[in-house]
Design a protein around this motif. Structure first.
Motif, PDB file in Angstrom:
ATOM      1  N   ILE A  55       0.853  -1.188   0.000  1.00 35.54           N
ATOM      2  CA  ILE A  55       0.000   0.000   0.000  1.00 35.54           C
ATOM      3  C   ILE A  55       0.887   1.236   0.000  1.00 35.54           C
ATOM      4  CG2 ILE A  55      -1.767   1.278   1.269  1.00 35.54           C
ATOM      5  CD1 ILE A  55      -2.740  -1.382   2.390  1.00 35.54           C
ATOM      6  N   SER A  56       0.770   2.036  -1.045  1.00 33.79           N
ATOM      7  CA  SER A  56       1.558   3.264  -1.177  1.00 33.79           C
ATOM      8  C   SER A  56       0.623   4.463  -1.245  1.00 33.79           C
ATOM      9  CB  SER A  56       2.429   3.210  -2.439  1.00 33.79           C
ATOM     10  OG  SER A  56       3.285   2.079  -2.412  1.00 33.79           O
ATOM     11  N   ASP A  57       1.033   5.548  -0.603  1.00 34.76           N
ATOM     12  CA  ASP A  57       0.258   6.798  -0.614  1.00 34.76           C
ATOM     13  C   ASP A  57      -1.171   6.587  -0.125  1.00 34.76           C
ATOM     14  OD1 ASP A  57       2.489   8.105  -1.719  1.00 34.76           O
ATOM     15  OD2 ASP A  57       1.881   7.524  -3.744  1.00 34.76           O
ATOM     16  N   ASN A  58      -1.320   5.690   0.853  1.00 33.65           N
ATOM     17  CA  ASN A  58      -2.633   5.411   1.456  1.00 33.65           C
ATOM     18  C   ASN A  58      -3.662   4.903   0.448  1.00 33.65           C
ATOM     19  OD1 ASN A  58      -1.794   6.171   4.034  1.00 33.65           O
ATOM     20  ND2 ASN A  58      -2.343   8.318   3.696  1.00 33.65           N
ATOM     21  N   THR A  61      -6.613   0.555  -3.024  1.00 34.23           N
ATOM     22  CA  THR A  61      -7.495   0.080  -4.086  1.00 34.23           C
ATOM     23  C   THR A  61      -7.035  -1.248  -4.669  1.00 34.23           C
ATOM     24  OG1 THR A  61      -8.018   2.380  -4.650  1.00 34.23           O
ATOM     25  CG2 THR A  61      -8.579   0.687  -6.270  1.00 34.23           C
ATOM     26  N   ALA A  62      -5.757  -1.322  -5.040  1.00 29.95           N
ATOM     27  CA  ALA A  62      -5.251  -2.541  -5.683  1.00 29.95           C
ATOM     28  C   ALA A  62      -5.345  -3.739  -4.744  1.00 29.95           C
ATOM     29  CB  ALA A  62      -3.807  -2.328  -6.136  1.00 29.95           C
ATOM     30  N   TYR A  63      -5.023  -3.526  -3.480  1.00 28.97           N
ATOM     31  CA  TYR A  63      -5.064  -4.626  -2.505  1.00 28.97           C
ATOM     32  C   TYR A  63      -6.487  -5.135  -2.306  1.00 28.97           C
ATOM     33  CZ  TYR A  63      -5.359  -6.674   2.173  1.00 28.97           C
ATOM     34  OH  TYR A  63      -5.652  -7.480   3.239  1.00 28.97           O
ATOM     35  N   LEU A  64      -7.437  -4.219  -2.110  1.00 26.21           N
ATOM     36  CA  LEU A  64      -8.828  -4.631  -1.890  1.00 26.21           C
ATOM     37  C   LEU A  64      -9.416  -5.278  -3.142  1.00 26.21           C
ATOM     38  CD1 LEU A  64     -10.108  -1.548   0.147  1.00 26.21           C
ATOM     39  CD2 LEU A  64      -9.493  -3.807   1.020  1.00 26.21           C
TER      40      LEU A  64
END
Length: 276
Positions: A55-58, A61-64
Motif C-alpha cells: 500500500i503506497s500513498d494510502n 485500491t489494488a489490494y482490496l
C-alpha cells in the motif's frame, strides 16, 4: 495450461486426505489463481493462500480489488472460502501518521484483523519480531526433553538418544530457521541454546549449536536457488566481475541486512563458492 486445454472428465470421487497426490492435484486446479497487479502477490502452498499487498500513498485500491478477485475466482471454480479462518495482518513501520485501513469484506463478512498469525508453522507478527515464534518453539522443545530423560533412564546408547533428539527436538528448534533466526534477538537465542545445552547434559555428547545450523541452512538453500533458474529470486545472486564473489545486497535497515538473502550471500562469499 500453457494455452492447452485437456478433454473434460467427470469424477464422482475425490482424493483421500493424506494422499501424496492431493496437493499436486490441488496445485494444478489453482494454477490460474494469480495476482493481477504489480503491487500485489498471491502466495499458495497447497490449500493455504495468502494475498500480499503493498500500500503506497494510502491507496488500498489494488489490494482490496485483489482480495475481491480472489473471492470471485473461488466462486467461479466452486471453492468456498472459510471467512472465520481468514485473517488480515498489517505491517506498518510508519511513525509519521496513524493510518486507518479498510477492512476487507468476504461474503458480506468482515475479515478479522490480528496482531499475529501462524502460517506454515511460523508465527508472524505485525512488527516482524520473532519472540512469539521462538517462545512457542522453546516451549514445545522443552516438553520433549522429558521423553529424552525417560529414554536415558532406560540406559539406551547415546546414538539412539542422539537420533531421538534430532528427530523430535532439533527439528522443532530449527524449523524454517533460515527465515527467523537471523533477526532474532540475543535473549531469544539464549533461550533456544539453553534447550540444546540441556539436551547435551542428558545425552552426554556435544550437539551442534543453532548458529552453525543456521549458517549451513542458509548456504544450502542459497545453492538450491542458484541452481533453479526458474526461481523468482534467482537473479539476486549476481556474481562480480571476478567470478569468485557475489554482489552484496544493499540493505537500508538492520532488519533487511539480517534477513535471509543478505545472510545467504554473505555465507556464500565466506565459503568462497564459485558459480559456473
Amino acid at each position: 495450461m500453457g494455452g492447452q486445454v485437456s478433454a473434460s472428465l467427470t469424477l464422482n470421487t475425490g482424493a483421500p486426505q493424506g494422499c501424496v497426490l492431493s496437493p499436486l492435484l490441488y496445485s494444478l486446479y489453482t494454477f490460474d489463481c494469480v495476482a493481477t497487479t504489480n503491487s500485489t502477490s498471491i502466495i499458495k502452498f497447497a490449500d493455504d493462500t495468502v494475498v500480499v499487498g503493498l500500500i503506497s500513498d494510502n491507496d488500498e485500491t489494488a489490494y482490496l480489488e485483489e482480495v475481491g478477485n480472489l473471492v470471485n475466482w473461488c466462486q467461479r471454480n466452486n471453492l468456498l472460502l472459510n471467512v472465520s479462518k481468514t485473517k488480515e495482518l498489517i505491517v506498518d513501520f510508519s511513525t509519521k501518521q496513524v493510518r486507518n485501513y479498510q477492512t476487507p469484506i468476504i461474503n458480506k463478512s468482515p475479515v478479522e484483523r490480528v496482531d499475529s498469525f501462524r502460517y506454515l508453522g511460523v508465527h508472524i507478527t505485525q512488527d516482524l519480531s520473532w519472540s512469539c515464534h521462538i517462545n512457542t518453539v522453546v516451549r514445545k522443545a522443552r516438553q520433549r526433553l522429558y521423553h529424552l530423560r525417560r529414554l536415558r533412564g532406560f540406559r539406551l546408547p547415546s546414538r539412539v538418544l542422539r537420533n531421538f533428539y534430532s528427530c523430535t527436538i532439533e527439528s522443532i528448534l530449527t524449523g524454517n530457521i533460515s527465515t527467523w533466526f537471523g533477526n532474532s534477538n540475543m535473549k531469544d537465542r539464549q533461550a533456544l541454546q539453553r534447550v540444546v545445552r540441556l539436551a547435551e547434559r542428558i545425552i552426554c555428547i556435544k550437539l551442534p549449536d543453532l548458529q552453525s545450523i543456521y549458517n549451513k541452512r542458509c548456504w544450502t538453500k542459497a545453492r538450491k536457488i542458484m541452481k533453479d533458474l526458474s526461481h523468482p529470486d534467482n537473479g539476486l545472486f549476481c556474481l562480480l566481475r571476478s567470478g569468485r564473489r557475489f554482489r552484496s545486497l544493499k540493505a537500508n535497515t538492520e532488519r533487511l541486512r539480517r534477513s535471509f538473502f543478505p545472510q545467504a550471500i554473505r555465507a556464500l562469499n565466506h565459503n568462497n563458492i564459485t558459480w559456473i
